[in-house]
Motif scaffolding. Sequence first.
Motif, PDB file in Angstrom:
ATOM      1  N   ASP A 178      -6.914   5.690   5.619  1.00  0.00           N
ATOM      2  CA  ASP A 178      -5.674   5.654   4.830  1.00  0.00           C
ATOM      3  C   ASP A 178      -4.774   4.567   5.413  1.00  0.00           C
ATOM      4  O   ASP A 178      -3.815   4.844   6.131  1.00  0.00           O
ATOM      5  CB  ASP A 178      -5.000   7.021   4.878  1.00  0.00           C
ATOM      6  CG  ASP A 178      -3.817   7.130   3.932  1.00  0.00           C
ATOM      7  OD1 ASP A 178      -3.553   6.146   3.198  1.00  0.00           O
ATOM      8  OD2 ASP A 178      -3.157   8.179   3.927  1.00  0.00           O
ATOM      9  N   GLY A 226      -1.134   4.832   4.820  1.00  0.00           N
ATOM     10  CA  GLY A 226      -0.552   6.121   5.143  1.00  0.00           C
ATOM     11  C   GLY A 226      -0.720   6.459   6.604  1.00  0.00           C
ATOM     12  O   GLY A 226      -0.221   5.762   7.492  1.00  0.00           O
ATOM     13  N   LYS A 227      -1.505   7.511   6.881  1.00  0.00           N
ATOM     14  CA  LYS A 227      -1.562   8.035   8.253  1.00  0.00           C
ATOM     15  C   LYS A 227      -2.262   7.109   9.237  1.00  0.00           C
ATOM     16  O   LYS A 227      -2.118   7.286  10.457  1.00  0.00           O
ATOM     17  CB  LYS A 227      -2.226   9.410   8.262  1.00  0.00           C
ATOM     18  CG  LYS A 227      -3.688   9.427   7.890  1.00  0.00           C
ATOM     19  CD  LYS A 227      -4.226  10.858   7.968  1.00  0.00           C
ATOM     20  CE  LYS A 227      -5.701  10.920   7.643  1.00  0.00           C
ATOM     21  NZ  LYS A 227      -6.222  12.308   7.747  1.00  0.00           N
TER      22      LYS A 227
END
Length: 346
Positions: free
Chosen positions: A64, A67-68
């Motif tokens: 991701d 994201g993370k």
Amino acid sequence: METLTNEKILVIQTAFLGDAILTLPMIQKLNAINPASVIDVISIPSTSGVFSASPYVNKIYVLDKRGKHRGFKALNRFISELKKNKYSKLFSPHRSFRSAYITLKLRVKDSYGFDNSSFKYAFRYNAEYKISYHEVRRNLSLIGENTDDDNWKILPVVIVPDVSKEKLKIYINNRNLSKGFIAVAPGSVWKTKCYPKEYFIAILKSLASDNYKLILIGGENDKKICNEIADQAGRDVLVTAGEFSIVETIGLLKYAKLLVTNDSAPTHMGMCADIPVLTLYCSTVSRFGFYPYNDKSTFLSYDELDCKPCGIHGYAQCPIGSFDCALKLTPDFVLQKINDMLNTHE
């Protein structure tokens, strides 16, 4: 490529959906070389479903990157987990710096990337990236396959789960689509890849007048354009954008007589379904290597322009403001090709 004996193989493909689909034939060939090998894949969240539907992929590690796993600290934690698998071979069709960085940190004994990778020195072996080759053929060359003839034309295998097949069967039966339909995919991330909305409307109206069943397909982000086209093309035009997953949409396409699409991921979804596909090129060209390649398919492109292609992907708008690459590819011309294909394959 030599036979691999019980290898643990990692494939890095964190690009767009179309790129992910076109990586599947390479994975299928790796499995054919030695079925005992284990093949894992690094993908992005939006393409993990495609790799999960491949019977040749052991495990998917979802990166991701927005994201993370954003930032080097999170990325390094992700890499640390991968190191535990002790891969013996790594193949990276994706050419980004991030993919090269992952390769460097993993220290896999035999790593393979393209010679135009953002950091080609991360890989022990570099394959020539031949711009004139189809992407499937390029990926097969990455694993050392001889692609001098049409043996590179391996179709991507995607298995539609039984529960999805039943869902699709209900959809088809409830809408009297069992005799087939024409699918149209009007969306793309890149706006200069998009055939004009008013042209799609004209084509759909003509096909509807000939009593063809019509479905507009796409993802969640394509719902707006699909609904706008359907509203103006006629009440009998169906929209499935956002209703089905990527794998389910591939299953839906297996019922289609024909798919008409921009130079975008649905072209390659059509190859998974092995149906006739007509790809319309606006700002891009077929020689970039992303055209439909089964025997039933073809493409159209207006190439009498000095400004075409203006880029390998596309832009938010035409750089010179004319958009002639799309506007000169008229609905009448496209309809003629559609009718030719329908007459050939029906």
